[in-house]
Design an enzyme around this catalytic site. Structure first.
Site, PDB file in Angstrom:
ATOM      1  N   HIS A 161     -64.186 100.663   5.015  1.00 46.89           N
ATOM      2  CA  HIS A 161     -65.041 101.300   3.737  1.00 46.89           C
ATOM      3  C   HIS A 161     -66.745 101.264   4.199  1.00 46.89           C
ATOM      4  O   HIS A 161     -67.456 101.200   3.473  1.00 46.89           O
ATOM      5  CB  HIS A 161     -64.821 100.605   2.427  1.00 46.89           C
ATOM      6  CG  HIS A 161     -63.487 100.767   1.929  1.00 46.89           C
ATOM      7  ND1 HIS A 161     -62.841 101.442   0.933  1.00 46.89           N
ATOM      8  CD2 HIS A 161     -62.642  99.648   2.209  1.00 46.89           C
ATOM      9  CE1 HIS A 161     -61.740 101.041   0.851  1.00 46.89           C
ATOM     10  NE2 HIS A 161     -61.265 100.012   1.521  1.00 46.89           N
ATOM     11  N   SER A 282     -89.972 112.557  18.484  1.00 44.09           N
ATOM     12  CA  SER A 282     -90.135 113.422  17.576  1.00 44.09           C
ATOM     13  C   SER A 282     -91.619 113.962  17.751  1.00 44.09           C
ATOM     14  O   SER A 282     -92.504 113.087  18.549  1.00 44.09           O
ATOM     15  CB  SER A 282     -90.555 112.639  16.340  1.00 44.09           C
ATOM     16  OG  SER A 282     -91.504 113.068  15.314  1.00 44.09           O
ATOM     17  N   LYS A 288     -90.529 107.412  17.152  1.00 45.76           N
ATOM     18  CA  LYS A 288     -88.976 107.766  16.926  1.00 45.76           C
ATOM     19  C   LYS A 288     -88.451 107.669  18.233  1.00 45.76           C
ATOM     20  O   LYS A 288     -89.024 108.181  19.226  1.00 45.76           O
ATOM     21  CB  LYS A 288     -88.947 109.231  16.206  1.00 45.76           C
ATOM     22  CG  LYS A 288     -89.614 109.291  14.912  1.00 45.76           C
ATOM     23  CD  LYS A 288     -88.407 108.494  13.972  1.00 45.76           C
ATOM     24  CE  LYS A 288     -87.028 108.724  13.692  1.00 45.76           C
ATOM     25  NZ  LYS A 288     -87.157 110.024  12.968  1.00 45.76           N
ATOM     26  N   GLU A 295     -75.805 113.197  17.679  1.00 47.95           N
ATOM     27  CA  GLU A 295     -75.820 113.969  16.219  1.00 47.95           C
ATOM     28  C   GLU A 295     -74.952 115.246  16.582  1.00 47.95           C
ATOM     29  O   GLU A 295     -74.451 115.859  16.007  1.00 47.95           O
ATOM     30  CB  GLU A 295     -77.316 114.115  15.996  1.00 47.95           C
ATOM     31  CG  GLU A 295     -77.573 112.919  15.268  1.00 47.95           C
ATOM     32  CD  GLU A 295     -79.228 112.952  14.922  1.00 47.95           C
ATOM     33  OE1 GLU A 295     -80.008 112.847  15.982  1.00 47.95           O
ATOM     34  OE2 GLU A 295     -79.708 113.441  13.794  1.00 47.95           O
TER      35      GLU A 295
END
Ligand code: ARG
Length: 503
Positions: A161, A282, A288, A295
């Site tokens: 979970h 970024s 970043k 992704e």
């Protein structure tokens, strides 16, 4: 009667096709990658026609000469494909007719249809591409196994979970993915075997009145068997749907791995650090470091599912035999194969170069009561209490620790609380509250215990080796068949007769 049309099928038409029709219906883009296969298929076909006495050696020779020329163009990347000739089959047939003349070249299409031709070409191509994907898959599995090696005692949290569950080892985590990918390999190999039947000779749908030898063409093309039923052979595409399903399931696994890399590389988890060279920054936030590759691998799973759905929907409600609808089988099939190979490469690169932040893993493995199940197990095995009772004792103990802002790492407090709950235990007895000790106690078949995980590793390395051997033997069979056809072509082109040619 002379055919005035520019089309090889133009005889019955009073008008040339409109641009709107040609543009919409041509399949050159998807076909271009099957040029070599189309030539091989034609060689096998024409050799068979010669052996069967349907064409003379001279006719076979004239056709083969042009096919060799076409092959040289394909290899040099100089074969001009005209979309006005619809597809790769028409383009190459026209090439032969231009080179050998209509008298000879016009005989290439005897006892053949584009319907059996296209599915033969695409199966030949699919077989190779599946083997490429299998190679990429083995590369990822090898990377995972390499990273798992020696990490049987490196603890990390195992989740259910997405909540801390029990401590596992890094080797256990990584080999878990290898085990799933192993089934993907088996499915891809099964898809290869399903595609390994030769549809050539089915002709348009009904077979032919010519005395063809379908087993010979199948052998020359390195197929394991003939796809016997002519009507089924030209109209069915379930073989491609099977390949796409296997690819879709594989991509589901790749998306799960990618998601873990995204999650585990966050500041909050901090268990994995992806290589700088595989991440991006970024445009506005200087600090970043974004896991874009993972992704995108996660996101492109949708594209892969789309390919499968496209294929399934295309096939729905088509009547028996070839329908032009199924020309659209190739774009999703090629896209799916390409995407799988690319994603496998991307994920393997991340796995190979990621840093495993083992200190953080160990810190998290000990946090959040992950050893509670082992405490309950110990109460069962050491104190002879029923498991449900132990579950309850440990549950209330955990609740107390939460209230006191303590953890199971505080063995002294655990012993005190156990005493309050009616169980006397020495602190030294509770060493399994340490995640590594807890891990070491696991011993059931396939568990995260170090010796079991080591055993899993050995079995998976062997399975990877066996899978590679299976794929290599299929590649060799294809290469042998290619060599057999090439030798026969050479023999005929040198003036040899088909009667004394070993096929
Ligand atoms: N380009 C076609 C395809 O990919 C080849 C078969 C065409 N057959 C036909 N009867 N028009 O499916």
């Amino acid at each position: 009667m002379r055919n005035e049309s520019t089309k090889l099928w133009g005889g019955r038409f009073a008008a040339e096709p409109e641009a709107v029709f040609l543009d919409y219906s041509q399949s050159i883009d998807a076909d271009a990658r099957m040029a070599a296969e189309d030539i091989w298929g034609s060689e096998a076909h024409v050799l068979m026609l010669g052996v069967q006495g349907i064409l003379t050696d001279e006719e076979v020779r004239a056709i083969l000469r042009c096919l060799e020329e076409a092959r040289a163009h394909v290899e040099a990347g100089t074969l001009a494909l005209d979309p006005a000739d619809e597809d790769i089959h028409m383009n190459l047939e026209k090439f032969v007719i231009r080179g050998a003349g209509a008298e000879f070249g016009g005989k290439l299409h005897t006892a053949r249809s584009r319907n059996d031709q296209v599915v033969t070409d695409s199966r030949l191509h699919l077989r190779n591409r599946l083997l490429d994907v299998l190679e990429a898959l083995a590369g990822l599995q090898e990377a995972l196994l390499a990273r798992a090696a020696g990490q049987e005692r490196t603890v990390m949290p195992g989740y259910t979970h997405t909540q801390h569950a029990q401590p596992i080892s890094v080797a256990f985590w990584l080999t878990g993915h290898v085990a799933a990918l192993m089934r993907d390999g088996q499915r891809l190999l099964a898809a290869f075997d399903r595609a390994d039947a030769c549809p050539l000779g089915a002709c348009a749908l009904a077979g032919t009145s010519f005395p063809t030898d379908r087993a010979l063409t199948a052998r020359l093309l390195g197929f394991a068997r003939v796809e016997a039923h002519a009507l089924d052979a030209v109209g069915a595409r379930d073989v491609y749907l099977e390949a796409l399903s296997a690819l879709a399931i594989l991509h589901a696994h790749l998306s799960r791995m990618s998601e873990e890399l995204v999650l585990f590389s966050t500041y909050e988890f901090g268990m994995v650090e992806l290589a700088d060279a595989l991440t991006s920054g970024s445009s506005i936030m200087p600090q970043k470091k974004n896991p874009c590759l993972a992704e995108l691998a996660r996101s492109r799973t949708g594209e892969m599912y789309g390919c499968l759905i496209q294929g399934l929907t295309m096939m729905k409600a088509l009547i028996s035999g070839y329908n032009r609808d199924i020309q659209q089988d190739k774009p999703p099939l090629w896209a799916g194969l390409d995407l799988a190979e690319q994603t496998l490469g991307a994920v393997a690169a991340m796995v190979q170069t990621m840093e495993l932040r083992t200190a953080r893993m160990s810190e998290l493995a000990g946090a959040n009561f992950a050893t509670a199940t082992e405490l309950a197990n110990w109460l069962v095995s050491d104190r002879g209490l029923p498991f449900r009772r132990c579950h309850e004792i440990v549950g209330s103990l955990v609740r107390r620790l939460i209230e006191e802002r303590k953890t199971l790492g505080d063995a002294r407090r655990v012993a005190q609380l156990l005493a309050e709950l009616g169980v006397k235990a020495k602190v030294a007895e509770l060493d399994f509250l340490d995640p590594l000790k807890c891990l070491e106690r696991q011993r059931s078949l396939g568990s995260t215990g170090p010796s079991e995980t080591l055993q899993l590793h050995v079995v998976l390395v062997q399975a990877l080796h066996d899978g590679r051997r299976e794929a290599a033997s299929r590649r060799r069979r294809i290469a042998r068949a290619r060599g057999r056809t090439a030798r026969a072509v050479k023999h005929v082109l040198r003036g040899g007769s088909l009667a004394d040619c070993k096929l």
